[in-house]
Write a protein that holds these residues in place. Structure first.
Motif, PDB file in Angstrom:
ATOM      1  N   TRP A  82       0.812  -1.205   0.000  1.00 34.86           N
ATOM      2  CA  TRP A  82       0.000   0.000   0.000  1.00 34.86           C
ATOM      3  C   TRP A  82       0.850   1.262   0.000  1.00 34.86           C
ATOM      4  O   TRP A  82       0.332   2.371  -0.018  1.00 34.86           O
ATOM      5  CB  TRP A  82      -0.924   0.007   1.217  1.00 34.86           C
ATOM      6  CG  TRP A  82      -2.053  -0.918   1.041  1.00 34.86           C
ATOM      7  CD1 TRP A  82      -2.026  -2.272   1.204  1.00 34.86           C
ATOM      8  CD2 TRP A  82      -3.377  -0.591   0.631  1.00 34.86           C
ATOM      9  NE1 TRP A  82      -3.256  -2.801   0.923  1.00 34.86           N
ATOM     10  CE2 TRP A  82      -4.109  -1.794   0.566  1.00 34.86           C
ATOM     11  CE3 TRP A  82      -4.011   0.607   0.315  1.00 34.86           C
ATOM     12  CZ2 TRP A  82      -5.445  -1.826   0.194  1.00 34.86           C
ATOM     13  CZ3 TRP A  82      -5.347   0.560  -0.052  1.00 34.86           C
ATOM     14  CH2 TRP A  82      -6.043  -0.645  -0.109  1.00 34.86           C
ATOM     15  N   THR A 160       6.650  15.309  -8.106  1.00 34.66           N
ATOM     16  CA  THR A 160       7.167  14.273  -9.008  1.00 34.66           C
ATOM     17  C   THR A 160       8.448  13.664  -8.452  1.00 34.66           C
ATOM     18  O   THR A 160       8.595  12.443  -8.399  1.00 34.66           O
ATOM     19  CB  THR A 160       7.445  14.885 -10.393  1.00 34.66           C
ATOM     20  OG1 THR A 160       6.291  15.607 -10.802  1.00 34.66           O
ATOM     21  CG2 THR A 160       7.752  13.811 -11.407  1.00 34.66           C
ATOM     22  N   ASN A 183       1.762   2.697 -11.505  1.00 32.85           N
ATOM     23  CA  ASN A 183       0.397   2.209 -11.708  1.00 32.85           C
ATOM     24  C   ASN A 183      -0.406   2.369 -10.436  1.00 32.85           C
ATOM     25  O   ASN A 183      -1.547   2.848 -10.440  1.00 32.85           O
ATOM     26  CB  ASN A 183       0.438   0.719 -12.067  1.00 32.85           C
ATOM     27  CG  ASN A 183       0.034   0.494 -13.497  1.00 32.85           C
ATOM     28  OD1 ASN A 183      -0.723   1.275 -14.060  1.00 32.85           O
ATOM     29  ND2 ASN A 183       0.541  -0.572 -14.076  1.00 32.85           N
ATOM     30  N   PHE A 186      -1.130   6.078  -9.598  1.00 37.40           N
ATOM     31  CA  PHE A 186      -2.243   6.692 -10.321  1.00 37.40           C
ATOM     32  C   PHE A 186      -3.552   5.975 -10.070  1.00 37.40           C
ATOM     33  O   PHE A 186      -4.615   6.524 -10.335  1.00 37.40           O
ATOM     34  CB  PHE A 186      -1.925   6.775 -11.821  1.00 37.40           C
ATOM     35  CG  PHE A 186      -0.883   7.818 -12.088  1.00 37.40           C
ATOM     36  CD1 PHE A 186      -1.168   9.140 -11.847  1.00 37.40           C
ATOM     37  CD2 PHE A 186       0.377   7.470 -12.547  1.00 37.40           C
ATOM     38  CE1 PHE A 186      -0.212  10.118 -12.064  1.00 37.40           C
ATOM     39  CE2 PHE A 186       1.330   8.436 -12.770  1.00 37.40           C
ATOM     40  CZ  PHE A 186       1.035   9.766 -12.525  1.00 37.40           C
ATOM     41  N   LEU A 189      -4.554   7.946  -6.898  1.00 35.86           N
ATOM     42  CA  LEU A 189      -4.865   9.368  -7.074  1.00 35.86           C
ATOM     43  C   LEU A 189      -6.152   9.554  -7.854  1.00 35.86           C
ATOM     44  O   LEU A 189      -6.490   8.784  -8.740  1.00 35.86           O
ATOM     45  CB  LEU A 189      -3.728  10.065  -7.814  1.00 35.86           C
ATOM     46  CG  LEU A 189      -2.436  10.222  -7.019  1.00 35.86           C
ATOM     47  CD1 LEU A 189      -1.395  10.895  -7.877  1.00 35.86           C
ATOM     48  CD2 LEU A 189      -2.687  11.027  -5.765  1.00 35.86           C
ATOM     49  N   GLU A 190      -6.853  10.611  -7.486  1.00 33.41           N
ATOM     50  CA  GLU A 190      -8.051  10.974  -8.222  1.00 33.41           C
ATOM     51  C   GLU A 190      -8.011  12.483  -8.444  1.00 33.41           C
ATOM     52  O   GLU A 190      -7.177  13.171  -7.861  1.00 33.41           O
ATOM     53  CB  GLU A 190      -9.301  10.576  -7.430  1.00 33.41           C
ATOM     54  CG  GLU A 190      -9.546   9.079  -7.495  1.00 33.41           C
ATOM     55  CD  GLU A 190     -10.562   8.621  -6.470  1.00 33.41           C
ATOM     56  OE1 GLU A 190     -11.297   9.465  -5.947  1.00 33.41           O
ATOM     57  OE2 GLU A 190     -10.602   7.416  -6.211  1.00 33.41           O
ATOM     58  N   TYR A 191      -8.934  12.973  -9.254  1.00 33.05           N
ATOM     59  CA  TYR A 191      -8.946  14.410  -9.523  1.00 33.05           C
ATOM     60  C   TYR A 191      -9.161  15.194  -8.246  1.00 33.05           C
ATOM     61  O   TYR A 191      -8.642  16.294  -8.087  1.00 33.05           O
ATOM     62  CB  TYR A 191     -10.031  14.751 -10.545  1.00 33.05           C
ATOM     63  CG  TYR A 191      -9.617  14.398 -11.946  1.00 33.05           C
ATOM     64  CD1 TYR A 191      -8.320  14.680 -12.384  1.00 33.05           C
ATOM     65  CD2 TYR A 191     -10.486  13.799 -12.824  1.00 33.05           C
ATOM     66  CE1 TYR A 191      -7.919  14.353 -13.656  1.00 33.05           C
ATOM     67  CE2 TYR A 191     -10.093  13.465 -14.101  1.00 33.05           C
ATOM     68  CZ  TYR A 191      -8.811  13.740 -14.516  1.00 33.05           C
ATOM     69  OH  TYR A 191      -8.412  13.412 -15.768  1.00 33.05           O
ATOM     70  N   ILE A 194      -5.787  15.962  -6.876  1.00 31.57           N
ATOM     71  CA  ILE A 194      -4.898  16.827  -7.633  1.00 31.57           C
ATOM     72  C   ILE A 194      -5.434  18.252  -7.758  1.00 31.57           C
ATOM     73  O   ILE A 194      -4.711  19.228  -7.560  1.00 31.57           O
ATOM     74  CB  ILE A 194      -4.637  16.230  -9.037  1.00 31.57           C
ATOM     75  CG1 ILE A 194      -3.848  14.951  -8.879  1.00 31.57           C
ATOM     76  CG2 ILE A 194      -3.958  17.241  -9.937  1.00 31.57           C
ATOM     77  CD1 ILE A 194      -2.711  14.789  -9.826  1.00 31.57           C
TER      78      ILE A 194
END
Lengths: 258, 324
Positions: A82, A160, A183, A186, A189-191, A194
């Protein structure tokens, strides 16, 4: 005693009012011709490219250390897999923006305070007014715009590199491939992670520029004033960053129900 | 802004960061199938166990889409709408079943689309597939509880059994504890072994015997299997029976003859039983002997008599001719 407390409150409200007026003046002047494009680009370069090594190193080390420190705990629960989602969410949502903003507050806000403060002390600003150049437009607007625009970029780069640092630890300690790591990053992560995080970095940048130029612009006479301007710029900018962060999280919470 | 180089460096920084942001946005968006061609599916559940909007949908273990919407449709059913990749549509048949599972023990909830056996057409856009509501953890624990109680009862019983076994009660206990019985059992088994060996040998012999019986040239085979031989045997037996009957008659006759021999007055009875008769017969025989001797002397004399000499010579000649 009572007098001094009252004085402090007065000073605080006075300062807040002056800062707000300064911010309003910025918005008034910012969208009015002429635009000092060249000076803006120079300030962007100053804020962005010059801060780049510092931000990159900090981001990288933060990712590395965060992963190293949380690894034993996650290992205890057998949840090392995780790690990418945990690190990515914590870096992108919170640690990246705040750390980079604080670094920039230290580097940029103090620089602005000292630079403009010394200009004020040496009466260069008065000279500009006399010669017909708008010193606010030329000195303040360009700098605040530059920090507002450049801080999100620095945060993105810092995030980054932070994720890359985390990947290096995971790769050496846990045999996680580059593909798998990113992988999972992302995947996690979700909108809603961000977008608010990026929006608040604009506010951080604006706060840094505003506080830095304000401290310099309202600098008292004397070389001691320049040092105080630089000092207060860093302190107030850092404080503002946390306040803005808190407000941003509360507002995001309302919208997205984290 | 004096030099061109600083401008370029600033440009590079801006372009690179913007690109990173765009790529990240695209990658996150592609996870939620925002930029691919999608189709919709829905399934009604009675309990979604904390499924959320954006959770993954899996078909045969591959992530093929996300949950796009969850909402109640009546007081007991929840409609889960899913957005799936278009390219997977031909593979999902309309008889597939949607279930809600968990990705690992503490992981996110996921919707699994499980293919079913049998022919069915591919799903259409917006079609509703049947669902299987998951067993909630509570129900699972309840079942486990019952199982545990049963296990406790079972082990208590088992404990009793093993205790009585250890103390030597019951048949099994005796079997375990009694050394004499063990010796007996051993002997019995040895006996059983020899017995089976013998049986084996007998069976082998019997088998050989049966093999011989199978030999087509053998008499037994013919007797048992050849109809002609059987007929012959039959006729032989009937002849034997007839012969036996005749023999019986002969024996009856013999019986009467012997009986008649025993009766007084018959010649044979007289011959048998009268002793004086035998003495007289003896004298007769002696007389006959003397008679024949004198007759021989007479005949010799006759031969040498001239009247009869010619005849006797002729007889000798003929005898010689016959012998030559």
């Amino acid at each position: 005693m009572i007098y001094s407390i009252q004085k402090r409150f007065e000073d605080f409200f006075l300062f807040t009012a002056e800062l707000s007026l300064f911010a309003m003046r910025y918005f008034r002047e910012a969208f009015r011709r002429p635009f000092e494009i060249n000076e803006l680009l120079r300030q962007c370069y100053n804020v962005g490219n010059r801060s780049l090594p510092l931000v990159a190193l900090t981001g990288f080390i933060i990712g590395l250390v965060l992963t190293l420190q949380t690894r034993p705990t996650l290992q205890e629960f057998g949840a090392v897999s995780w790690m990418p989602s945990m690190v990515s969410i914590s870096i992108v949502r919170e640690i990246g923006p705040v750390i980079v903003a604080l670094i920039c507050a230290g580097r940029v806000a103090s620089g602005l305070g000292a630079e403009i403060g010394s200009m004020r002390v040496t009466e260069q600003i008065d000279a500009m007014e006399v010669s017909g150049t708008n010193p606010f437009k030329y000195l303040v607007v360009t700098r605040i715009t530059a920090t507002t625009l450049m801080l999100p970029m620095l945060v993105i780069l810092g995030d980054t590199l932070g994720l890359y640092g985390s990947y290096i630890v995971e790769n050496t300690k846990g045999d996680v491939s580059f593909m798998l790591f990113f992988n999972q990053v992302f995947d996690a992560l979700e909108y809603q992670d961000i977008v608010p995080a990026t929006l608040k970095t604009f506010l951080f940048g604006f706060a840094i520029g505003l506080v830095g130029t304000f401290a310099g612009y309202t600098c008292k006479k004397g070389t001691a004033g320049v040092g105080r301007a630089a000092n207060s710029a860093v302190v107030i900018a850092s404080l503002l960053i946390f306040i803005i962060d808190f407000m941003a999280v509360v507002i995001t919470d309302l919208f997205y129900e984290l | 802004m004096k030099s061109k180089a600083t401008k370029i460096r600033l440009g590079v920084l801006v372009v690179v960061t913007t690109l990173i942001l765009l790529v990240a946005a695209y990658l996150i968006g592609s996870r939620q199938n925002l930029f691919e061609e999608t189709f919709k599916l829905k399934a009604a559940f009675s309990n979604v166990n904390g499924l959320q909007q954006g959770n993954n949908v899996r078909f045969s273990g591959i992530n093929v889409g996300v949950v796009s919407q969850i909402g109640m449709i009546n007081d007991s059913m929840v409609m889960v709408r899913m957005r799936l990749e278009k390219e997977i549509q031909p593979f999902i048949k309309s008889n597939a079943i949607a279930t809600i599972g968990s990705d690992g023990l503490v992981g996110n909830m996921i919707v699994n689309i499980v293919p079913q056996a049998g022919e069915a057409s591919a799903v259409k856009d917006g079609e509703e597939i049947s669902s299987f509501s998951p067993i909630a953890t509570d129900d699972l624990l309840k079942t486990l509880n019952v199982t545990n109680e049963n296990a406790a009862l079972l082990t208590a019983d088992l404990l009793k059994v093993t205790r009585s076994l250890l103390s030597g009660q019951g048949t099994l206990g005796t079997l375990l504890k009694d050394t004499v019985m063990a010796g007996d059992l051993k002997q019995s088994i040895a006996n059983l072994k020899t017995a089976t060996e013998r049986t084996n040998r007998s069976l082998q012999r019997f088998e050989g015997w049966m093999n011989e019986l199978d030999n087509r040239e053998g008499l037994l085979y013919k007797l048992t299997a050849d109809p002609e031989t059987a007929k012959e045997a039959d006729s032989i037996l009937s002849n034997l029976a007839a012969g036996g009957q005749k023999l019986n008659g002969v024996l009856d006759d013999l019986d009467t003859l012997v009986n008649s021999l025993g009766k007084e007055g018959g010649t044979l009875h007289y011959l048998n039983s009268d002793t004086t008769m035998t003495k007289r017969l003896e004298r007769i025989m002696i007389n006959v002997e003397g008679g024949t001797r004198s007759f021989e002397e007479n005949m010799e004399a006759l031969r040498h008599h001239w009247l009869f000499r010619k005849y006797f010579r002729k007889m000798e000649k003929e005898a010689e001719n016959n012998g030559g």
